[in-house]
Design an enzyme around this catalytic site. Structure first.
Site, short mmCIF file in Angstrom:
data_model
loop_
_atom_site.label_atom_id
_atom_site.label_comp_id
_atom_site.label_asym_id
_atom_site.label_seq_id
_atom_site.Cartn_x
_atom_site.Cartn_y
_atom_site.Cartn_z
N GLU A 1 -6.69 4.75 7.83
CA GLU A 1 -6.53 6.18 7.54
C GLU A 1 -7.82 6.76 6.95
OE1 GLU A 1 -2.93 5.52 5.39
OE2 GLU A 1 -2.00 5.01 7.31
N HIS B 1 -9.55 1.15 5.06
CA HIS B 1 -8.24 1.35 5.69
C HIS B 1 -8.37 2.32 6.86
CE1 HIS B 1 -4.11 2.58 6.32
NE2 HIS B 1 -3.78 1.43 5.76
N GLY C 1 2.49 2.74 10.76
CA GLY C 1 3.41 3.86 10.55
C GLY C 1 4.12 4.31 11.80
N GLU D 1 -5.23 -4.64 10.86
CA GLU D 1 -4.22 -3.58 11.00
C GLU D 1 -4.52 -2.79 12.28
OE1 GLU D 1 -2.28 -2.46 7.06
OE2 GLU D 1 -4.16 -1.39 7.07
N ASN E 1 0.86 -1.19 0.00
CA ASN E 1 0.00 0.00 0.00
C ASN E 1 0.89 1.23 0.00
OD1 ASN E 1 -1.81 2.03 0.42
ND2 ASN E 1 -2.44 1.38 2.48
N LYS F 1 0.13 4.23 -0.37
CA LYS F 1 -0.53 5.43 0.21
C LYS F 1 -0.28 6.62 -0.72
CE LYS F 1 -0.19 3.24 4.70
NZ LYS F 1 -0.14 3.37 6.15
N SER G 1 3.53 -1.68 10.51
CA SER G 1 4.98 -1.69 10.71
C SER G 1 5.59 -3.06 10.46
CB SER G 1 5.35 -1.16 12.10
OG SER G 1 4.92 0.18 12.26
P1 13P Z 1 3.04 0.67 7.75
O1 13P Z 1 3.59 -0.64 7.21
O2 13P Z 1 3.73 1.87 7.24
O3 13P Z 1 2.89 0.63 9.24
O4 13P Z 1 1.53 0.78 7.16
C1 13P Z 1 0.68 -0.31 7.27
C2 13P Z 1 -0.53 -0.01 6.47
O5 13P Z 1 -1.29 0.88 6.78
C3 13P Z 1 -0.77 -0.82 5.27
O6 13P Z 1 -2.04 -0.60 4.76
#
Ligand code: 13P
Length: 256
Positions: A99, A97, A175, A169, A11, A13, A215
């Site tokens: 976010e 997701h 992140g 997640e 992903n 982003k 992460s």
């Molecule tokens: P990170 O791997 O940067 O923590 O992000 C995970 C994520 O949100 C994947 O969709």
């Protein structure tokens, strides 16, 4: 026990630009090209879908979108429909997701409408669920996941569930560099599979793939992937580096 083919998603982003997206896709393709027994999906930003799609044509990588709208067409400024995504070569879309839930403010009802629209248009879906730090500290992890699954999958048939992957997640791990321990992640995944069993049936639950996200890096991927209910990963930061992402994909491919 059901045999589940691991699936790893990158992903990206809101990262990369037109040139770096294509370069990253090519680099990932050569890093994971020789691996079998695994599915790998790239989720670039919308504007780069077509070019990334071209860059991975003929490779073992699939293309996915980071989001989708719930309506098929019409006056929805700024939105992108499931049929448009298919038209651009997407086989997959992320939905729900964290976010989008916690930064953009999407609720369970909208997430469910998107799931139904995407499946109805022939896209495969990765439905993301997970608890916040406060919810984990309050002991609500399984209840939150159960609630997000129950509402997100409302109206989805057993047949359609074959085209749905769940991404667990934990919001506090995304992140942040904090990762759930393999044991904590396994406990959440097992509970998610239990919920799928109650919502559908045990065969559907046994066949469903559940990814861990938050992460995940080359250094912790193997330990997570080794757990019995972890069937791959959804990778954010580390998916922007082809070597790191390739190492995670290798860990998933060798975990079985
Ligand atoms: P990170 O791997 O940067 O923590 O992000 C995970 C994520 O949100 C994947 O969709």
């Amino acid at each position: 026990m059901a045999t589940r083919i691991p699936i790893v998603g990158g992903n990206w982003k809101m990262n990369t630009n037109r040139a770096s997206a294509v370069a990253l896709a090519r680099a990932v393709s050569s890093a994971v090209g020789g691996l079998g027994g695994i599915e790998v999906v790239l989720f670039p930003p919308f504007p780069y879908l077509l070019e990334v799609g071209k860059a991975i044509e003929g490779s073992r990588l699939a293309l996915g979108a980071q989001d989708v709208h719930c309506e098929p067409d019409g006056a929805f400024t700024g939105e992108v429909s499931a049929s448009m995504l298919r038209d651009c070569g997407c086989a997959w879309t992320l939905i729900g997701h964290s976010e989008r839930r916690h930064v953009i403010g999407e609720g369970d009802d909208l997430v469910n409408r998107k799931v139904l629209a995407a499946l109805g248009a022939g896209l495969n879906v990765i439905l993301c669920v997970g608890e916040t730090r406060g919810q984990r500290e309050a002991g609500q992890t399984d209840a939150v996941n159960q609630q997000q699954l129950t509402s997100g999958l409302h109206g989805v048939t057993r047949e359609q569930m074959r085209r749905v992957v769940i991404a667990y997640e934990p919001v506090w791990a995304i992140g942040t560099g904090l990762t759930a321990t393999p044991e904590d992640a396994q406990a959440a995944h097992a509970a998610i599979r239990g919920t799928l069993g109650r919502l559908f049936d045990s065969a559907t639950a046994g066949g469903a793939r559940i990814q861990y996200g938050g992460s995940m890096k080359p250094g912790n991927a193997a330990g997570l992937m080794r757990m019995p209910d972890i069937d791959g990963g959804l990778i954010g930061g580390a998916s922007l580096n082809a070597d790191d992402f390739g190492a995670i994909v290798q860990a998933a491919a060798h975990a079985g």
